[in-house]
Scaffold this motif. Structure first.
Motif, PDB file in Angstrom:
ATOM      1  N   ASN A   1       0.827  -1.201   0.000  1.00  0.00           N
ATOM      2  CA  ASN A   1       0.000   0.000   0.000  1.00  0.00           C
ATOM      3  C   ASN A   1       0.858   1.246   0.000  1.00  0.00           C
ATOM      4  O   ASN A   1       1.959   1.257   0.531  1.00  0.00           O
ATOM      5  CB  ASN A   1      -0.902   0.025   1.233  1.00  0.00           C
ATOM      6  N   GLU A   2       0.317   2.287  -0.605  1.00  0.00           N
ATOM      7  CA  GLU A   2       0.998   3.581  -0.567  1.00  0.00           C
ATOM      8  C   GLU A   2       0.929   4.129   0.859  1.00  0.00           C
ATOM      9  O   GLU A   2      -0.052   3.908   1.570  1.00  0.00           O
ATOM     10  CB  GLU A   2       0.306   4.560  -1.505  1.00  0.00           C
ATOM     11  N   PRO A   3       1.959   4.844   1.279  1.00  0.00           N
ATOM     12  CA  PRO A   3       1.927   5.415   2.620  1.00  0.00           C
ATOM     13  C   PRO A   3       0.869   6.512   2.728  1.00  0.00           C
ATOM     14  O   PRO A   3       0.545   7.174   1.748  1.00  0.00           O
ATOM     15  CB  PRO A   3       3.330   5.988   2.805  1.00  0.00           C
ATOM     16  N   THR A   4       0.340   6.676   3.917  1.00  0.00           N
ATOM     17  CA  THR A   4      -0.647   7.707   4.207  1.00  0.00           C
ATOM     18  C   THR A   4       0.071   9.026   4.462  1.00  0.00           C
ATOM     19  O   THR A   4       1.023   9.072   5.227  1.00  0.00           O
ATOM     20  CB  THR A   4      -1.466   7.327   5.461  1.00  0.00           C
ATOM     21  N   ARG A   5      -0.404  10.086   3.831  1.00  0.00           N
ATOM     22  CA  ARG A   5       0.160  11.414   4.078  1.00  0.00           C
ATOM     23  C   ARG A   5      -0.446  11.978   5.350  1.00  0.00           C
ATOM     24  O   ARG A   5      -1.666  12.007   5.498  1.00  0.00           O
ATOM     25  CB  ARG A   5      -0.136  12.354   2.933  1.00  0.00           C
TER      26      ARG A   5
ATOM     27  N   THR B   1       3.887   9.363   5.188  1.00  0.00           N
ATOM     28  CA  THR B   1       4.786  10.410   4.739  1.00  0.00           C
ATOM     29  C   THR B   1       4.335  11.706   5.384  1.00  0.00           C
ATOM     30  O   THR B   1       3.160  11.859   5.762  1.00  0.00           O
ATOM     31  CB  THR B   1       4.803  10.598   3.203  1.00  0.00           C
TER      32      THR B   1
ATOM     33  N   THR C   1       2.599   2.645   7.078  1.00  0.00           N
ATOM     34  CA  THR C   1       3.599   3.606   6.630  1.00  0.00           C
ATOM     35  C   THR C   1       2.962   4.960   6.356  1.00  0.00           C
ATOM     36  O   THR C   1       1.775   5.045   6.015  1.00  0.00           O
ATOM     37  CB  THR C   1       4.319   3.101   5.366  1.00  0.00           C
TER      38      THR C   1
ATOM     39  N   HIS D   1      11.165  11.410  -0.155  1.00  0.00           N
ATOM     40  CA  HIS D   1      11.014  11.969  -1.498  1.00  0.00           C
ATOM     41  C   HIS D   1      11.592  13.380  -1.456  1.00  0.00           C
ATOM     42  O   HIS D   1      10.892  14.338  -1.162  1.00  0.00           O
ATOM     43  CB  HIS D   1       9.539  11.995  -1.906  1.00  0.00           C
TER      44      HIS D   1
ATOM     45  N   ASP E   1      10.782   0.614   2.231  1.00  0.00           N
ATOM     46  CA  ASP E   1       9.988   0.493   1.016  1.00  0.00           C
ATOM     47  C   ASP E   1       9.489   1.840   0.498  1.00  0.00           C
ATOM     48  O   ASP E   1       9.200   1.998  -0.668  1.00  0.00           O
ATOM     49  CB  ASP E   1       8.777  -0.418   1.252  1.00  0.00           C
ATOM     50  N   HIS E   2       9.343   2.798   1.394  1.00  0.00           N
ATOM     51  CA  HIS E   2       8.856   4.126   1.018  1.00  0.00           C
ATOM     52  C   HIS E   2       9.851   5.164   1.507  1.00  0.00           C
ATOM     53  O   HIS E   2       9.649   5.797   2.528  1.00  0.00           O
ATOM     54  CB  HIS E   2       7.471   4.381   1.612  1.00  0.00           C
TER      55      HIS E   2
ATOM     56  N   GLY F   1       9.475   9.722   4.569  1.00  0.00           N
ATOM     57  CA  GLY F   1       8.739   8.478   4.750  1.00  0.00           C
ATOM     58  C   GLY F   1       9.143   7.783   6.039  1.00  0.00           C
ATOM     59  O   GLY F   1      10.314   7.782   6.405  1.00  0.00           O
TER      60      GLY F   1
END
Length: 95
Positions: free
Chosen positions: A2-6, A77, A75, A59, A55-56, A66
């Motif tokens: 899954n993409e990390p939560t902002r 950001t 995870t 950026h 993994d994240h 991250g």
């Protein structure tokens, strides 16, 4: 994966404050009596470790950092400026 939560500043600030308290205690020689890590904002589980990168990774061009909680694996950001503001706030508020 899954993409990390902002996280917003409001979500990030209590996490940074708890990490700052741990940092101060460690520098004061607290040893194994450190304050606990902050709970995961997604599931509320108390982590045994926080990690950055992995993994994240950060950026840099987008100024996002991250990080993740273990063992739950969630995870996140956060914007670099929010992280800086939260750290400064925690530092000013700490006794």
């Amino acid at each position: 994966m899954n993409e990390p939560t902002r996280l917003t500043y409001e979500q990030l600030a209590p996490i940074v404050a708890a990490l700052y308290r741990r940092e101060k205690a460690a520098l004061a020689g607290a040893g194994f009596l450190l304050p606990p890590f902050p709970d995961c904002p997604t599931c509320g589980q108390s982590p045994t470790e926080l990690r950055t990168g992995g993994d994240h990774p950060a950026h840099f061009l987008e100024d996002r950092i991250g990080f993740g909680f273990r063992p739950c694996g969630h995870t996140f950001t956060a914007h670099g400026e929010d992280l800086y503001r939260a750290y400064e706030h925690a530092r000013m508020e700490a006794p």
